[in-house]
Design a protein around this motif. Structure first.
Motif, mmCIF file in Angstrom:
data_model
loop_
_atom_site.group_PDB
_atom_site.id
_atom_site.type_symbol
_atom_site.label_atom_id
_atom_site.label_comp_id
_atom_site.label_asym_id
_atom_site.label_seq_id
_atom_site.Cartn_x
_atom_site.Cartn_y
_atom_site.Cartn_z
ATOM 1 N N SER A 39 18.906 11.089 35.368
ATOM 2 C CA SER A 39 19.894 10.110 35.831
ATOM 3 C C SER A 39 19.681 8.765 35.151
ATOM 4 N N ARG A 40 18.424 8.457 34.888
ATOM 5 C CA ARG A 40 18.124 7.213 34.184
ATOM 6 C C ARG A 40 18.728 7.224 32.777
ATOM 7 N N ALA A 41 18.541 8.343 32.063
ATOM 8 C CA ALA A 41 19.089 8.457 30.707
ATOM 9 C C ALA A 41 20.614 8.360 30.747
ATOM 10 N N ALA A 42 21.215 8.989 31.742
ATOM 11 C CA ALA A 42 22.677 8.943 31.875
ATOM 12 C C ALA A 42 23.143 7.511 32.121
ATOM 13 N N GLY A 82 31.907 6.109 37.253
ATOM 14 C CA GLY A 82 33.117 6.105 36.427
ATOM 15 C C GLY A 82 32.801 5.934 34.952
ATOM 16 N N CYS A 83 31.874 5.028 34.646
ATOM 17 C CA CYS A 83 31.527 4.781 33.243
ATOM 18 C C CYS A 83 30.880 6.012 32.609
ATOM 19 N N TYR A 84 30.019 6.686 33.377
ATOM 20 C CA TYR A 84 29.346 7.842 32.783
ATOM 21 C C TYR A 84 30.341 8.977 32.534
ATOM 22 N N ALA A 85 31.265 9.170 33.463
ATOM 23 C CA ALA A 85 32.294 10.199 33.262
ATOM 24 C C ALA A 85 33.143 9.860 32.032
#
Lengths: 350, 350
Positions: free
Chosen positions: A72-75, A35-38
């Motif tokens: 995915s780590r960077a995201a 949710g936070c990344y979106a």
């Protein structure tokens, strides 16, 4: 960076997610990573499909997230940075579809970081382990060059909030404190140097072992260990911790039973174990590799034994802490006591 | 009923499917189960969403199909009956979106019936197994009441068309012939009687074992077995075969090395093994449970050893036959020869 797997109750039933312990450890609030990344993508970038990209880069399951490797780590770093900033002004921030982004600790249940890995292998690499036991496990010349291990049960892995059953078929239950290595990247026939890059991070791994019934299981531990393997409270990425120097502690109902460090004499580092497993086999994202008991961190060596009703707290500096309740195990069937089979024992071993 | 897992090349890449060997065994044509069931529903029933129902009742993966239990079984019977009837008049029948429904044997590659089970446990229940070995495995009183087993590697399961690697770290490779029990239904703490209902069917299971390196692996077999476990050629449902009376044969380059039967003296039936595993654990659809070598069906007992370049044929009456080529294994790394570790062997075991 730390990540957790957690369960949350919603109006549409329980959901499993991954998150970031936004206050620094597993005792604080948990930010929902997907949710936070979106929300970050939607508010801070020109991304036209933030939910779809978040579902790929930060999917709500740990193995899915591990597969995304450096991307995915960077995201996750971006999402964690964004929500931390957001929390300075917003008390309960919401995402692009109105979903909650941050949960108070008591609203979630923490799970094992990888709730259902594809493989669980557990080594024995610490030199003093079982050296103080009534019948010591002697380290042969093989032990120094080819680390021994057993394979565990991936379907009975439990999280930091689940109890540990005391099986009916043992009188001596021993909860061994170990470091769990979490594989990040698929690999086959890796050199020791290559293997470093295949380690995503670490967690606390508890290896509950029945210290009897050995003669029943000549081909390695089964019923002696397969009823439960707790892990947690989080995955700490390998760049955030030095696996060669982690202070460890076992407490039982508040009393310290043992203190030690992952730097105690050991035959190999984590990368050796990953490389060894990968020889003529393949390691996959989320696979778990245990180091075996750290130093004297088990009942066989300290001669104190957990009992039903006790609470055991396992702590590793930089990873966190788990308190596990010991409860009576299930006795619906008692096959391990012995089943009536098709052949009679002839009175001697033949 | 027999079912297979297979791979087919399409214009959109390789696809994995499940099918029915429509000519009776694995040497004949393979009918695509999902496609046939959808076509059957569309042409013979008033089902408004045949593709969606087929995807649920007969999904293209074996574990998915097993989860559907009696409903999926009934659907598969309907699909198989329908396509058999259809083939009387149509040579190459097609499905509701123009897909092919039946493949000539040489257009598909057969896989292990369950290409990637969640768990692989392998027992040793036959009394004569290892009785003729140079160093016999003696059956203790425990063996007669609590069947011993080891846990295998679910990620190196191969099908009937894959070769078996001869690892660099062994001089004695032994391909043990075993019956593989395929779990159909999830269950925990099952009685022996209840366990019968949790067996979906059987397959041939080959357990390639290195007959050296035992001292390297004190906690059960790892490198000795984990490089490969062939299974196939099909799953035979438990109502179509009597697991207590299956004739077996091992041939090498056309020469018969051994013949036997699953009815040879054994400590337990299949349901005992499933019940035993389920004690304080859970069995899941697709889990594999091996019986261990049937009678004297391995090199340790017959004193003939497979070599690179040979082809071994394993046959079980009512299940089928698999011919496996023995090839040289990978040697990119040689960790099993011994790694340079962090500690020196002090010259004696301590």
């Amino acid at each position: 960076m730390k990540l957790v797997s957690f369960e949350i109750n919603t109006a549409l039933g329980q959901a499993r997610r991954i998150g970031v312990p936004i206050d620094g450890d597993e005792t604080g609030r948990i930010a929902d990573l997907t949710g936070c990344y979106a929300a970050y993508l939607a508010s801070e970038t020109d991304e036209p499909t933030p939910r779809q990209i978040a579902a790929v880069r930060c999917p709500p399951d740990m193995i899915g997230w591990l597969k995304g490797a450096h991307k995915s780590r960077a995201a996750a770093e971006e999402a964690a940075g964004w929500i931390s900033e957001k929390l300075i002004t917003a008390k309960d921030p919401t995402g692009i579809r109105g979903e909650r982004l941050v949960f108070p600790r008591d609203e979630v249940k923490l799970l094992a970081p990888v709730p259902r890995p594809g493989a669980l292998r557990d080594f024995s690499i610490f030199q003093t382990h079982m050296s103080n036991a009534d019948v010591p496990f002697k380290k042969t010349k093989h032990w120094y060059v080819t680390p021994p291990y057993y394979k565990g049960n991936c379907d009975t892995i439990t999280g930091p909030e689940e109890p540990v059953p005391f099986p009916y078929y043992t009188e001596r239950l021993d909860l061994e404190l170990e470091l769990g290595i979490i594989v990040g990247k698929k690999g086959t026939n890796l050199t020791i140097d290559e293997a470093k890059d295949h380690i995503a991070g670490y967690t606390i791994l508890i290896d509950p072992s029945c210290r009897d019934g050995y003669k029943r299981e000549p081909f390695g531990p089964n019923k002696r260990k397969d009823f439960c393997t707790p892990m947690g409270p989080c995955l700490v990425t390998s760049d955030s911790i030095d696996e060669r120097n982690i202070a460890c502690r076992i407490e039982v109902d508040g009393e310290t039973w043992w203190e030690g460090n992952t730097g105690e004499p050991r035959s190999f580092w984590a990368e050796h174990l990953v490389a060894y497993v990968s020889d003529n086999e393949t390691v996959f994202p989320g696979d778990i590799i245990g180091t075996g008991t750290i130093g004297l961190g088990c009942s066989m060596d300290i001669h104190k034994w957990p009992q039903v009703g006790q609470n055991m707290t396992f702590t590793m500096q930089g990873i966190g802490s788990m308190t596990l309740a010991i409860v009576k195990g299930d006795e619906r069937v008692r096959h391990v006591d012995g089943m009536s089979g098709l052949l009679e024992y002839p009175g001697e071993d033949i």
